[in-house]
Scaffold this active site. Structure first.
Site, PDB file in Angstrom:
ATOM      1  N   GLU A 180      31.691  75.316  76.477  1.00  0.00           N
ATOM      2  CA  GLU A 180      30.626  74.847  75.582  1.00  0.00           C
ATOM      3  C   GLU A 180      29.420  75.776  75.586  1.00  0.00           C
ATOM      4  OE1 GLU A 180      28.907  71.036  76.693  1.00  0.00           O
ATOM      5  OE2 GLU A 180      28.072  70.758  74.686  1.00  0.00           O
ATOM      6  N   HIS A 215      23.097  63.775  71.957  1.00  0.00           N
ATOM      7  CA  HIS A 215      24.278  63.600  71.101  1.00  0.00           C
ATOM      8  C   HIS A 215      23.884  63.163  69.695  1.00  0.00           C
ATOM      9  CE1 HIS A 215      27.129  63.759  74.596  1.00  0.00           C
ATOM     10  NE2 HIS A 215      27.736  64.483  73.669  1.00  0.00           N
ATOM     11  N   GLU A 272      31.946  72.385  71.665  1.00  0.00           N
ATOM     12  CA  GLU A 272      32.638  72.259  72.950  1.00  0.00           C
ATOM     13  C   GLU A 272      34.116  71.932  72.791  1.00  0.00           C
ATOM     14  OE1 GLU A 272      31.232  68.897  75.372  1.00  0.00           O
ATOM     15  OE2 GLU A 272      29.809  68.428  73.781  1.00  0.00           O
ATOM     16  N   ASP A 316      22.890  72.678  76.497  1.00  0.00           N
ATOM     17  CA  ASP A 316      24.087  71.967  76.955  1.00  0.00           C
ATOM     18  C   ASP A 316      25.193  73.014  77.044  1.00  0.00           C
ATOM     19  OD1 ASP A 316      26.189  70.182  77.325  1.00  0.00           O
ATOM     20  OD2 ASP A 316      25.921  69.122  75.427  1.00  0.00           O
ATOM     21  N   ASP A 352      29.947  70.845  83.461  1.00  0.00           N
ATOM     22  CA  ASP A 352      29.187  70.648  82.223  1.00  0.00           C
ATOM     23  C   ASP A 352      27.766  70.284  82.616  1.00  0.00           C
ATOM     24  OD1 ASP A 352      28.153  69.910  79.749  1.00  0.00           O
ATOM     25  OD2 ASP A 352      29.990  68.925  79.092  1.00  0.00           O
ATOM     26  N   HIS A 390      28.336  68.505  68.844  1.00  0.00           N
ATOM     27  CA  HIS A 390      27.302  67.598  68.330  1.00  0.00           C
ATOM     28  C   HIS A 390      26.009  68.353  68.083  1.00  0.00           C
ATOM     29  CE1 HIS A 390      25.770  67.991  72.431  1.00  0.00           C
ATOM     30  NE2 HIS A 390      27.032  67.945  72.789  1.00  0.00           N
TER      31      HIS A 390
HETATM   32 MN    MN Z   1      28.084  69.404  77.713  1.00  0.00          MN
HETATM   33 MN    MN Z   2      27.816  68.609  74.694  1.00  0.00          MN
END
Ligand code: MN
Ligand code: MN
Length: 285
Positions: free
Chosen positions: A270, A158, A183, A90, A79, A150
């Site tokens: 994600e 976030h 995700e 992200d 990640d 998010h």
């Molecule tokens: Mn992530």
């Molecule tokens: Mn994330």
């Protein structure tokens, strides 16, 4: 928006190359450092430490300084995050080195694809959550209920809205121009996480005055990461005592490693996207 797009483009190219490095015998730390250095070399900044979570670890594990752990036959979640002036991309991928958890990996991928197909301005996050849970349960697995997608805002990795990985009673409508990350996590365990022992990732909550000179200097260094998460191994003179004190004072937030509560294996996928009137633009494609 162009900064979100460029951060995403750089991140997806780095993720592809970093994922290729994930092989039995390779060090976790080498992959994490490669990803973080390549993000910078290709023209962005790191948004948070490269997370490498193995098997029942779901999130927030990053190698510590000098860590010698090497990949073996785990299911690996990579990640990673990049940013340009705080505009974040992200993204996460799963690499199955065991050869036995391809279906689990496919469940999280299908859940993400099905959710992305639904995204447009006006869609309710409840619909996304339902699709994610249904896709994963149709594969015979469970979503990890306490980990969520998010929103993303400048220097905020976030932000609202929460995009739950399981059905919720009431969601919120997505708006045009909003940037979100979805995700889905799939597991063959019970679908909840517990805190593990490893603590390597922190972020600044709010700077408050501190009396000690060495603590002030320490905070000056931490402030270089703005309000984004940073790794202990990035610090010039990491001190557990200082980090713990700053967490106690409410100045820093710590992210413990999160593990599947029943020891189940976990897969994650994600992407980051910009919500459009009639769909979405995935920035990390
Ligand atoms: Mn992530
Ligand atoms: Mn994330």
């Amino acid at each position: 928006m162009d900064k979100y797009r460029l951060a995403g483009k750089i991140l997806s190219s780095v993720a592809r190359d970093a994922a290729k490095m994930v092989k039995k015998g390779e060090k976790l730390l080498s992959v994490a450092e490669f990803a973080e250095e390549e993000i910078k070399r290709r023209g962005a900044e790191v948004a948070f430490p490269c997370n490498i979570s193995l098997d029942d670890e779901a999130a927030h594990r990053t190698p510590f300084k000098g860590e010698e752990t090497r990949f073996n036959d785990e299911i690996v979640k990579l990640d990673i995050g990049s940013q340009i002036d705080g505009y974040i991309a992200d993204m996460a991928v799963t690499i199955d080195l065991s050869g036995e958890r391809e279906e689990l990996k496919r469940a999280s991928e299908a859940a993400l694809n099905n959710a992305i197909d639904l995204v447009h301005a006006g869609v309710n996050t409840k619909d996304l959550s339902e699709t994610i849970e249904k896709t994963i349960t149709d594969f015979g697995y469970r979503p990890v209920a306490d980990l969520s997608g998010h929103g993303l805002l400048q220097y905020d990795a976030h932000a609202p809205p929460t995009i739950s990985n399981r059905c919720i009673k009431k969601g919120v409508d997505l708006k045009e121009g909003q940037v979100i990350a979805i995700e889905p996590f799939a597991t063959d365990g019970i679908g909840r996480t517990k805190r593990g022992n490893i603590l390597e990732i922190y972020r600044l909550l709010k700077r408050k005055p501190v009396r000690l000179m060495n603590m002030r200097r320490f905070l000056d260094e931490v402030e270089e990461y703005n309000t984004l998460p940073f790794a202990k191994r990035w610090l010039r003179s990491p001190s557990d005592i200082m980090l713990n004190q700053l967490v106690d004072k409410g100045i820093l937030y710590s992210f413990p490693v999160l593990k599947e509560e029943s020891g189940g294996f976990v897969a994650q996928k994600e992407h980051t996207m910009i919500v459009l009137e009639d769909g979405c633009e995935v920035t990390t494609k």
